[in-house]
Design a protein around this motif. Structure first.
Motif, PDB file in Angstrom:
ATOM      1  N   TYR A  86       0.837  -1.204   0.000  1.00 37.05           N
ATOM      2  CA  TYR A  86       0.000   0.000   0.000  1.00 37.05           C
ATOM      3  C   TYR A  86       0.872   1.255   0.000  1.00 37.05           C
ATOM      4  CZ  TYR A  86      -4.553  -2.215   0.555  1.00 37.05           C
ATOM      5  OH  TYR A  86      -5.710  -2.922   0.334  1.00 37.05           O
ATOM      6  N   ARG A 133     -10.387  -5.469  -3.699  1.00 38.96           N
ATOM      7  CA  ARG A 133     -10.987  -4.143  -3.521  1.00 38.96           C
ATOM      8  C   ARG A 133     -10.030  -3.049  -3.998  1.00 38.96           C
ATOM      9  NH1 ARG A 133     -12.647  -5.181   2.511  1.00 38.96           N
ATOM     10  NH2 ARG A 133     -14.075  -6.875   2.128  1.00 38.96           N
ATOM     11  N   ASP A 134      -8.726  -3.280  -3.783  1.00 35.75           N
ATOM     12  CA  ASP A 134      -7.737  -2.243  -4.054  1.00 35.75           C
ATOM     13  C   ASP A 134      -6.717  -2.589  -5.136  1.00 35.75           C
ATOM     14  OD1 ASP A 134      -8.773  -0.548  -2.029  1.00 35.75           O
ATOM     15  OD2 ASP A 134      -7.708  -1.713  -0.518  1.00 35.75           O
ATOM     16  N   GLU A 152       1.189   3.843  -3.164  1.00 37.90           N
ATOM     17  CA  GLU A 152       0.738   5.217  -2.928  1.00 37.90           C
ATOM     18  C   GLU A 152       1.763   6.189  -3.517  1.00 37.90           C
ATOM     19  OE1 GLU A 152      -1.890   8.119  -1.681  1.00 37.90           O
ATOM     20  OE2 GLU A 152      -2.209   5.952  -1.440  1.00 37.90           O
ATOM     21  N   ARG A 154      -2.122  -1.474  -8.175  1.00 37.05           N
ATOM     22  CA  ARG A 154      -3.150  -0.791  -7.379  1.00 37.05           C
ATOM     23  C   ARG A 154      -4.206  -0.232  -8.310  1.00 37.05           C
ATOM     24  NH1 ARG A 154      -2.101   2.408  -2.305  1.00 37.05           N
ATOM     25  NH2 ARG A 154      -4.178   2.831  -1.508  1.00 37.05           N
ATOM     26  N   LYS A 155      -5.464  -0.452  -7.961  1.00 34.17           N
ATOM     27  CA  LYS A 155      -6.565   0.103  -8.747  1.00 34.17           C
ATOM     28  C   LYS A 155      -6.599   1.616  -8.553  1.00 34.17           C
ATOM     29  CE  LYS A 155      -9.566  -3.936  -8.623  1.00 34.17           C
ATOM     30  NZ  LYS A 155     -10.838  -4.501  -8.108  1.00 34.17           N
ATOM     31  N   THR A 156      -6.962   2.313  -9.605  1.00 35.41           N
ATOM     32  CA  THR A 156      -7.104   3.758  -9.507  1.00 35.41           C
ATOM     33  C   THR A 156      -8.574   4.084  -9.357  1.00 35.41           C
ATOM     34  OG1 THR A 156      -7.147   3.927 -11.909  1.00 35.41           O
ATOM     35  CG2 THR A 156      -5.029   4.234 -10.831  1.00 35.41           C
ATOM     36  N   ASP A 157      -8.856   5.191  -8.703  1.00 34.27           N
ATOM     37  CA  ASP A 157     -10.268   5.581  -8.464  1.00 34.27           C
ATOM     38  C   ASP A 157     -10.955   6.009  -9.727  1.00 34.27           C
ATOM     39  OD1 ASP A 157      -9.985   5.031  -5.792  1.00 34.27           O
ATOM     40  OD2 ASP A 157      -9.283   7.043  -5.324  1.00 34.27           O
TER      41      ASP A 157
END
Length: 148
Positions: A80, A117-118, A84, A145-148
C-alpha cells in the motif's frame, strides 16, 4: 486488510522496508525491497530475513517464528505504501522456491476478496499472465493498485 501487522520503517522513496518478526525463535529482522526491472513501471518485490553481515535479503532462510499471517499483512502494508508513492507501478513477486510461491498463493487466496478491492492481481502460468482465480497453481504473481 485489517490484520495485525508489524511496524514498518522505510527509506524516503518507499523502496525498502524493515521490520522485526517477534516469536518463539526470537526477534528476527526482515527486509522488503522493491526494485526496478528492465520493463517500464514493473518492479520486483523481494522479501526475507535481513542478513546481518551484508544488510541484504536472504530469502532462503526458513524462520518458522509462528507469525506468518502477521508477516503477510506487513508485506501487504508495504505494498500500500509503495503504490501510494508509485501509483503507476506493477509489482512482480515470486517465491524463492515452489513451496514459498504456493504459500504466497494460499495467502492471496485467503484474503482475495479484500485484495481485489484495491488491487488487480494476476498469476503466471507457463510464461502467460492470467487473472488470478482460486484453486489454480501459479509460478508467480503480478499486481497493480486500482485507480479511483
Amino acid at each position: 486488510m485489517k490484520l495485525d501487522r508489524y511496524a514498518l520503517r522505510s527509506d524516503k522513496d518507499l523502496m525498502v522496508y524493515e521490520f522485526i518478526s517477534i516469536g518463539p525463535k526470537g526477534n528476527i529482522p526482515k527486509l522488503i525491497k522493491y526494485s526496478t526491472t528492465n520493463l517500464k513501471d514493473v518492479y520486483n518485490l523481494a522479501f526475507g530475513d535481513k542478513n546481518n553481515n551484508s544488510s541484504q535479503i536472504d530469502d532462503t532462510i526458513i524462520s518458522n517464528n509462528g507469525d506468518s499471517e502477521k508477516i503477510l499483512a506487513t508485506v501487504v502494508a508495504s505494498l500500500y505504501g509503495f503504490t501510494e508513492k508509485h501509483p503507476e507501478a506493477w509489482i512482480h513477486a515470486i517465491g524463492s522456491t515452489k513451496s514459498r510461491t504456493r504459500l504466497y498463493r494460499m495467502g492471496i487466496t485467503k484474503y482475495l476478496s479484500e485484495i481485489e478491492r484495491d488491487f488487480e492481481i494476476y498469476g503466471l502460468i507457463q510464461d502467460e499472465w492470467h487473472e488470478f482465480t482460486l484453486n489454480t497453481e501459479y509460478d508467480g504473481f503480478l499486481t497493480k493498485r486500482k485507480t479511483d
